[in-house]
Write an enzyme that holds these catalytic residues in place. Structure first.
Site, PDB file in Angstrom:
ATOM      1  N   CYS A  16       9.634   0.115 -11.195  1.00  0.00           N
ATOM      2  CA  CYS A  16       8.884  -0.036  -9.945  1.00  0.00           C
ATOM      3  C   CYS A  16       7.797   0.988  -9.650  1.00  0.00           C
ATOM      4  O   CYS A  16       6.630   0.621  -9.497  1.00  0.00           O
ATOM      5  CB  CYS A  16       9.862  -0.106  -8.782  1.00  0.00           C
ATOM      6  SG  CYS A  16      11.196   1.097  -8.859  1.00  0.00           S
TER       7      CYS A  16
ATOM      8  N   HIS B 291       6.889   3.431  -2.419  1.00  0.00           N
ATOM      9  CA  HIS B 291       7.492   3.979  -3.643  1.00  0.00           C
ATOM     10  C   HIS B 291       6.502   4.692  -4.563  1.00  0.00           C
ATOM     11  O   HIS B 291       6.663   4.675  -5.791  1.00  0.00           O
ATOM     12  CB  HIS B 291       8.241   2.886  -4.411  1.00  0.00           C
ATOM     13  CG  HIS B 291       9.516   3.402  -5.003  1.00  0.00           C
ATOM     14  ND1 HIS B 291      10.306   2.659  -5.857  1.00  0.00           N
ATOM     15  CD2 HIS B 291      10.132   4.598  -4.863  1.00  0.00           C
ATOM     16  CE1 HIS B 291      11.358   3.370  -6.211  1.00  0.00           C
ATOM     17  NE2 HIS B 291      11.277   4.545  -5.619  1.00  0.00           N
TER      18      HIS B 291
END
Length: 472
Positions: free
Chosen positions: A74, A129
């Site tokens: 991710c 993130h």
């Protein structure tokens, strides 16, 4: 490097970088899911999951069958999208835990900043993130990297997708929210589109759903709508993807309602391949599918990096097109900047290629092959390049390291000092599952791609950041 070409039928040519009038430039809506597999959508062949809104989006535009994320995990994937660079090159090596020193630095060239400088209104909605110290002055936050408006979480929706409590809006904690994460995110993006942004400026909206990443929670009505999904957690997963599809449908409906449909380029994709079932304790709901691809999330084989990719812009992209031309999320920065008239610094070390020529029915020339590096990938395969039909995979001499366990003290040597001992060559057009290694049969192709792979690896790691260098 040989030229890659792609011809996409169009009915009109998009604006060029010379157009100064903001109301003539296209808007950009990029939607990214989290851990959505190549085979997870109905329009990509899933036999059970219903995704009517994404089916419609694909019918109205182009469905890419060789769309790639920037990484099989991710944080690097997201960093690659916003910088247009191989994630290793900007120091994002793995997923970023809360409190980690790893982050996308303020000095990096970023897509939202370039578009903002060109007069675009920019917004982020969903999972961020790209730093460890989220909503802290110790590291750059979304607004420091070019987003005018942001509504985000550091990593996953917590405690689950249902009624998450960890969103932050423009630096202020939101507190408890009601509903499922994808709908909460869609609500915020819809409100921004209709009530917050300036209507006299074009916009760039990055919508990053948490679904279908764990911890998964799904609406009861959708779970019950999959009575034949009898494996533990299977109906929860299927319903999760369908709920995300509903959120996409709501976004598209708002775009239409605001009369933005014909001048908005919509791109839908995923950050990486699907999570492996039972890889960790809460992954029992992770029933994602890579389709015919080898591997899953955290693999350098295509199951980890080849993902759904759909693009729509009525009147500019003909409806119902399918393309196997290899494209990557790294291409978004140069493409959107060219279409939006945003100037990219001449010294920017971009790895993506502008796809803008294809909107005019022209060839796209990729000067260097697509490249991936993930030092904690499953197995010994850690690096890969793709050039046209061919993909070369490099295996290192250090055996297995624990996949997906995040960057740690001592990992700098693993990242920068790898020795690659074996190379596998696959023709992905003939062998989508990467089962037939052709390195011995085509040594000239293998050697050419090996040189390109090693050159890019050296380039990507030449100025690698040692995030724990200050610690003894």
């Amino acid at each position: 490097m040989r030229t890659l070409s792609f011809l996409l039928a169009v009915t009109a040519v998009l604006v060029s970088a010379t157009i100064a009038s903001a109301d003539q430039r296209p808007n950009f809506l990029v939607i990214m899911c989290d851990d959505l597999g190549y085979g997870d959508l109905e329009c990509y062949g899933h036999p059970s999951i219903r995704t009517p809104n994404l089916n419609k989006l694909a019918d109205e535009g182009v469905r890419f069958t060789s769309y790639y994320s920037a990484a099989p995990v991710c944080s690097p994937s997201r960093a690659g999208l916003i910088t247009g660079q191989t994630p290793t090159q900007v120091g994002i090596y793995d997923w970023i835990p809360g409190g980690s020193p790893m982050h996308v630095r303020a000095e990096e060239v970023t897509l939202p900043r370039l578009l903002k400088q060109a007069g675009y209104e920019t917004g982020l909605f969903g999972k961020w993130h790209c730093n460890g110290k989220f909503n802290s002055p110790q590291q750059p936050q979304p607004d420091d990297l070019g987003f005018d408006y942001w509504f985000a979480t550091q990593n996953n929706a917590g405690p689950t997708h249902e009624n998450p409590v960890n969103f932050v809006r423009n630096g202020k904690k939101v507190g408890p929210t009601e509903g499922f994460s994808c709908q909460v995110v869609a609500d915020e993006a819809i409100n921004w589109l209709s009530e917050v942004r300036r209507n006299d400026k074009p916009f760039f909206a990055l919508v990053t759903f948490h679904e279908p990443h764990e911890p998964i929670a799904s609406p009861d009505d959708l779970v019950k709508s999959y009575p034949d999904a009898d494996k533990k957690g299977e109906a929860l997963y299927y319903a999760n993807v369908t709920n995300m599809d509903r959120a996409v449908g709501r976004l598209m409906a708002k775009v239409d309602e605001l009369n933005l449909r014909d001048n908005t380029l919509v791109v839908f994709t995923s950050d990486n391949g699907p999570e492996t079932l039972n890889r960790y304790s809460s992954a029992w709901r992770s029933h994602g599918s890579p389709g015919p691809l080898r591997g899953m999330k955290l693999h350098i084989y295509d199951g980890g990096i080849r993902v759904p990719g759909i693009a729509r812009m009525p009147g500019k992209i003909d409806a119902g097109i399918e393309s196997d031309f290899p494209v990557c999320s790294l291409d978004l920065l140069p493409t959107l900047c060219e279409l939006g008239g945003a100037e990219v610094p001449t010294d920017a070390k971009l790895d993506g290629t502008s796809l803008a020529p294809m909107f005019a029915g022209e060839m796209v020339e990729r000067e260097k092959p697509l490249f991936w590096h993930y030092y904690r990938a499953f197995g010994e395969a850690k690096v890969a390049v793709r050039d046209g039909d061919w993909k070369l995979v490099a295996l290192w001499d250090r055996g297995n390291v624990k996949p997906g366990s995040a960057y740690k003290t001592g990992d700098y040597q693993l990242i920068t000092k790898a020795n690659f001992t074996d190379f596998e060559l696959y023709n992905l057009t003939e062998d989508i599952g990467e089962t037939n290694d052709l390195a011995d049969q085509h040594p000239e192709i293998a050697n050419r791609l090996k040189k390109a792979l090693l050159h890019k690896y050296e380039e990507a790691t030449a100025n690698a950041i040692n995030w724990y260098a200050e610690k003894k």
